[in-house]
Design a protein around this motif. Structure first.
Motif, mmCIF file in Angstrom:
data_model
loop_
_atom_site.group_PDB
_atom_site.id
_atom_site.type_symbol
_atom_site.label_atom_id
_atom_site.label_comp_id
_atom_site.label_asym_id
_atom_site.label_seq_id
_atom_site.Cartn_x
_atom_site.Cartn_y
_atom_site.Cartn_z
ATOM 1 N N GLY A 270 -14.948 2.145 15.363
ATOM 2 C CA GLY A 270 -14.884 2.195 16.817
ATOM 3 C C GLY A 270 -14.722 0.813 17.430
ATOM 4 O O GLY A 270 -15.089 -0.203 16.826
ATOM 5 N N LEU A 271 -14.170 0.790 18.643
ATOM 6 C CA LEU A 271 -13.989 -0.439 19.406
ATOM 7 C C LEU A 271 -14.503 -0.194 20.817
ATOM 8 O O LEU A 271 -14.160 0.821 21.445
ATOM 9 C CB LEU A 271 -12.502 -0.815 19.452
ATOM 10 C CG LEU A 271 -12.129 -2.061 20.258
ATOM 11 C CD1 LEU A 271 -12.628 -3.325 19.558
ATOM 12 C CD2 LEU A 271 -10.608 -2.137 20.453
ATOM 13 N N THR A 272 -15.331 -1.095 21.329
ATOM 14 C CA THR A 272 -15.840 -0.961 22.691
ATOM 15 C C THR A 272 -16.062 -2.344 23.292
ATOM 16 O O THR A 272 -16.691 -3.206 22.664
ATOM 17 C CB THR A 272 -17.136 -0.131 22.736
ATOM 18 O OG1 THR A 272 -17.583 -0.024 24.096
ATOM 19 C CG2 THR A 272 -18.230 -0.716 21.869
ATOM 20 N N PHE A 273 -15.541 -2.555 24.509
ATOM 21 C CA PHE A 273 -15.715 -3.836 25.193
ATOM 22 C C PHE A 273 -15.329 -3.655 26.654
ATOM 23 O O PHE A 273 -14.674 -2.668 27.031
ATOM 24 C CB PHE A 273 -14.862 -4.932 24.545
ATOM 25 C CG PHE A 273 -13.381 -4.696 24.650
ATOM 26 C CD1 PHE A 273 -12.620 -5.289 25.647
ATOM 27 C CD2 PHE A 273 -12.730 -3.854 23.749
ATOM 28 C CE1 PHE A 273 -11.260 -5.064 25.758
ATOM 29 C CE2 PHE A 273 -11.373 -3.625 23.838
ATOM 30 C CZ PHE A 273 -10.626 -4.225 24.851
ATOM 31 N N VAL A 274 -15.748 -4.612 27.479
ATOM 32 C CA VAL A 274 -15.421 -4.602 28.910
ATOM 33 C C VAL A 274 -14.259 -5.567 29.133
ATOM 34 O O VAL A 274 -14.286 -6.719 28.684
ATOM 35 C CB VAL A 274 -16.648 -5.007 29.752
ATOM 36 C CG1 VAL A 274 -16.268 -5.121 31.228
ATOM 37 C CG2 VAL A 274 -17.777 -4.001 29.560
ATOM 38 N N THR A 275 -13.244 -5.097 29.844
ATOM 39 C CA THR A 275 -12.043 -5.907 30.025
ATOM 40 C C THR A 275 -12.288 -7.095 30.948
ATOM 41 O O THR A 275 -13.087 -7.030 31.886
ATOM 42 C CB THR A 275 -10.901 -5.062 30.610
ATOM 43 O OG1 THR A 275 -11.301 -4.566 31.892
ATOM 44 C CG2 THR A 275 -10.561 -3.899 29.689
ATOM 45 N N THR A 276 -11.575 -8.175 30.644
ATOM 46 C CA THR A 276 -11.579 -9.376 31.479
ATOM 47 C C THR A 276 -10.133 -9.793 31.719
ATOM 48 O O THR A 276 -9.199 -9.243 31.124
ATOM 49 C CB THR A 276 -12.337 -10.537 30.807
ATOM 50 O OG1 THR A 276 -11.599 -10.960 29.646
ATOM 51 C CG2 THR A 276 -13.740 -10.121 30.392
ATOM 52 N N ARG A 277 -9.953 -10.799 32.588
ATOM 53 C CA ARG A 277 -8.613 -11.299 32.851
ATOM 54 C C ARG A 277 -7.914 -11.743 31.566
ATOM 55 O O ARG A 277 -6.698 -11.536 31.390
ATOM 56 C CB ARG A 277 -8.695 -12.469 33.848
ATOM 57 C CG ARG A 277 -7.396 -13.253 34.023
ATOM 58 C CD ARG A 277 -6.254 -12.410 34.559
ATOM 59 N NE ARG A 277 -6.559 -11.869 35.873
ATOM 60 C CZ ARG A 277 -5.922 -10.865 36.438
ATOM 61 N NH1 ARG A 277 -4.961 -10.244 35.768
ATOM 62 N NH2 ARG A 277 -6.247 -10.436 37.635
ATOM 63 N N ASN A 278 -8.645 -12.340 30.636
ATOM 64 C CA ASN A 278 -8.026 -12.841 29.396
ATOM 65 C C ASN A 278 -7.450 -11.728 28.522
ATOM 66 O O ASN A 278 -6.596 -11.992 27.670
ATOM 67 C CB ASN A 278 -9.057 -13.631 28.582
ATOM 68 C CG ASN A 278 -9.464 -14.921 29.248
ATOM 69 O OD1 ASN A 278 -8.688 -15.479 30.041
ATOM 70 N ND2 ASN A 278 -10.661 -15.410 28.946
ATOM 71 N N HIS A 279 -7.910 -10.505 28.713
ATOM 72 C CA HIS A 279 -7.392 -9.401 27.912
ATOM 73 C C HIS A 279 -6.007 -8.947 28.357
ATOM 74 O O HIS A 279 -5.348 -8.186 27.633
ATOM 75 C CB HIS A 279 -8.351 -8.207 27.970
ATOM 76 C CG HIS A 279 -9.641 -8.437 27.257
ATOM 77 N ND1 HIS A 279 -10.876 -8.150 27.819
ATOM 78 C CD2 HIS A 279 -9.903 -8.938 26.024
ATOM 79 C CE1 HIS A 279 -11.834 -8.465 26.960
ATOM 80 N NE2 HIS A 279 -11.270 -8.934 25.867
ATOM 81 N N PHE A 280 -5.561 -9.387 29.556
ATOM 82 C CA PHE A 280 -4.301 -8.887 30.106
ATOM 83 C C PHE A 280 -3.318 -10.012 30.408
ATOM 84 O O PHE A 280 -2.983 -10.256 31.580
ATOM 85 C CB PHE A 280 -4.567 -8.097 31.392
ATOM 86 C CG PHE A 280 -5.285 -6.800 31.181
ATOM 87 C CD1 PHE A 280 -4.610 -5.662 30.772
ATOM 88 C CD2 PHE A 280 -6.653 -6.724 31.399
ATOM 89 C CE1 PHE A 280 -5.278 -4.464 30.594
ATOM 90 C CE2 PHE A 280 -7.335 -5.525 31.216
ATOM 91 C CZ PHE A 280 -6.640 -4.392 30.796
ATOM 92 N N PRO A 281 -2.843 -10.716 29.414
ATOM 93 C CA PRO A 281 -1.785 -11.686 29.702
ATOM 94 C C PRO A 281 -0.543 -10.939 30.193
ATOM 95 O O PRO A 281 -0.121 -9.961 29.569
ATOM 96 C CB PRO A 281 -1.543 -12.361 28.348
ATOM 97 C CG PRO A 281 -2.040 -11.382 27.333
ATOM 98 C CD PRO A 281 -3.173 -10.647 27.976
ATOM 99 N N ARG A 282 -0.017 -11.364 31.352
ATOM 100 C CA ARG A 282 1.154 -10.711 31.964
ATOM 101 C C ARG A 282 0.902 -9.234 32.245
ATOM 102 O O ARG A 282 1.799 -8.396 32.197
ATOM 103 C CB ARG A 282 2.395 -10.895 31.078
ATOM 104 C CG ARG A 282 2.818 -12.366 30.947
ATOM 105 C CD ARG A 282 3.940 -12.539 29.963
ATOM 106 N NE ARG A 282 3.549 -12.138 28.624
ATOM 107 C CZ ARG A 282 2.855 -12.896 27.791
ATOM 108 N NH1 ARG A 282 2.452 -14.122 28.176
ATOM 109 N NH2 ARG A 282 2.548 -12.482 26.583
ATOM 110 N N GLY A 283 -0.377 -8.895 32.445
ATOM 111 C CA GLY A 283 -0.716 -7.554 32.874
ATOM 112 C C GLY A 283 -0.743 -6.494 31.798
ATOM 113 O O GLY A 283 -0.858 -5.304 32.096
ATOM 114 N N GLU A 284 -0.667 -6.885 30.537
ATOM 115 C CA GLU A 284 -0.631 -5.919 29.454
ATOM 116 C C GLU A 284 -1.572 -6.344 28.322
ATOM 117 O O GLU A 284 -1.713 -7.529 28.035
ATOM 118 C CB GLU A 284 0.797 -5.784 28.906
ATOM 119 C CG GLU A 284 0.944 -4.732 27.819
ATOM 120 C CD GLU A 284 2.369 -4.656 27.298
ATOM 121 O OE1 GLU A 284 3.027 -3.638 27.554
ATOM 122 O OE2 GLU A 284 2.820 -5.626 26.636
#
Length: 272
Positions: free
Chosen positions: A206-220
């Protein structure tokens, strides 16, 4: 009556022995080749390379554990023979004084294999070498990803599972976020492999985490799971998710400059 041995000096006895029985160069097993891994249903070749010196080969025998399944005795009328051992299916025609061929290997074919080389009388020198083989039943498909949505807001929790179904042994799973291997323990949910009725295993990570700005370079953001078994199996599955409400750079620039305008060749800030 005095024996010949009593009248003969020890050095002379050694010389007579060497003349009768040849050089004392020892029997040597040079290399034992047992495949470390084989896929279920494949063919396996086991090799026992040896040097006899000046001796003559009496027999080559192969064992799985303590049970003999093959022998080669050149002096016999029938030089090659096999013996029944579960999971060991010998190709007698293809086997010889060095190697033995196993057909259609199964999971129970896994184990320790020993070759035994014996020289002719009167010395019957014996040497043994061994190696281990593991038979692998590959997963029935590439890893399966479940639980990931198509888009996430910043600060939203991602919860997903990666499953590699029906293999033996269970696959080793890894998660990647944007090509970076996930090593943080708090991001991972580890589960014991599920035992299937036919003896195979299903691996889940399993994978679980809270998203941050660094997770979405160029929005993806890209999520990838990799399944591995030893050195002979590697499969991956990947999915992409987008940041909810993301505006491409050009749109953001247009929005930022919309507070300014030109009037009769002069530049003014919005609202003066």
């Amino acid at each position: 009556m005095t024996s010949l041995a009593a009248l003969t000096p020890p050095c002379t006895l050694v010389l007579i022995f060497l003349l009768l029985f040849g050089s004392t160069k020892p029997l040597e097993i040079q290399e034992v080749e047992v495949p470390q891994y084989k896929v279920r249903g494949a063919r396996a070749e086991l090799k026992c390379r040896y040097h006899l010196g000046n001796a003559t080969l009496y027999s080559l025998k192969w064992y799985k554990g303590d049970r003999q399944f093959y022998q080669y005795i050149p002096a016999n009328n029938v030089t090659k023979n096999t013996f029944i051992v579960p999971g060991v299916n010998v190709d007698l025609k293809g086997s010889n004084a060095v190697s033995v061929i196993l057909r259609d290997v199964e999971l129970v074919t896994s184990g320790t294999y020993r070759c035994e080389v014996i020289t002719e009388a009167p010395l019957f020198h014996t040497k043994i070498g061994e190696g281990n083989m593991t038979v692998i039943d590959l997963p029935e498909s590439a890893p399966v990803l479940k639980g990931a949505k198509t888009s996430y807001q910043l600060g939203e929790r991602v919860t997903a599972n990666c499953t590699s179904p029906y293999s033996k042994p269970a696959a080793t799973l890894e998660w990647y976020i944007n090509d970076d291997l996930v090593t943080q323990p708090q991001y991972l949910r580890r589960y014991e492999p599920q035992k299937e009725p036919d003896g195979l295993e299903t691996a889940i990570l399993g994978l679980t985490f809270v998203t941050t700005r660094n997770h979405f370079p160029r929005g993806e953001m890209r999520l990838k799971c990799v399944a591995k078994i030893a050195t002979i199996y590697f499969q991956s599955q990947e999915t992409s998710v987008i940041e909810t409400g993301f505006l491409p750079h050009t749109h953001a620039e247009e929005s930022r400059h919309s507070d300014h305008f030109y009037f009769f060749g002069e530049w003014f800030g919005a609202w003066g």
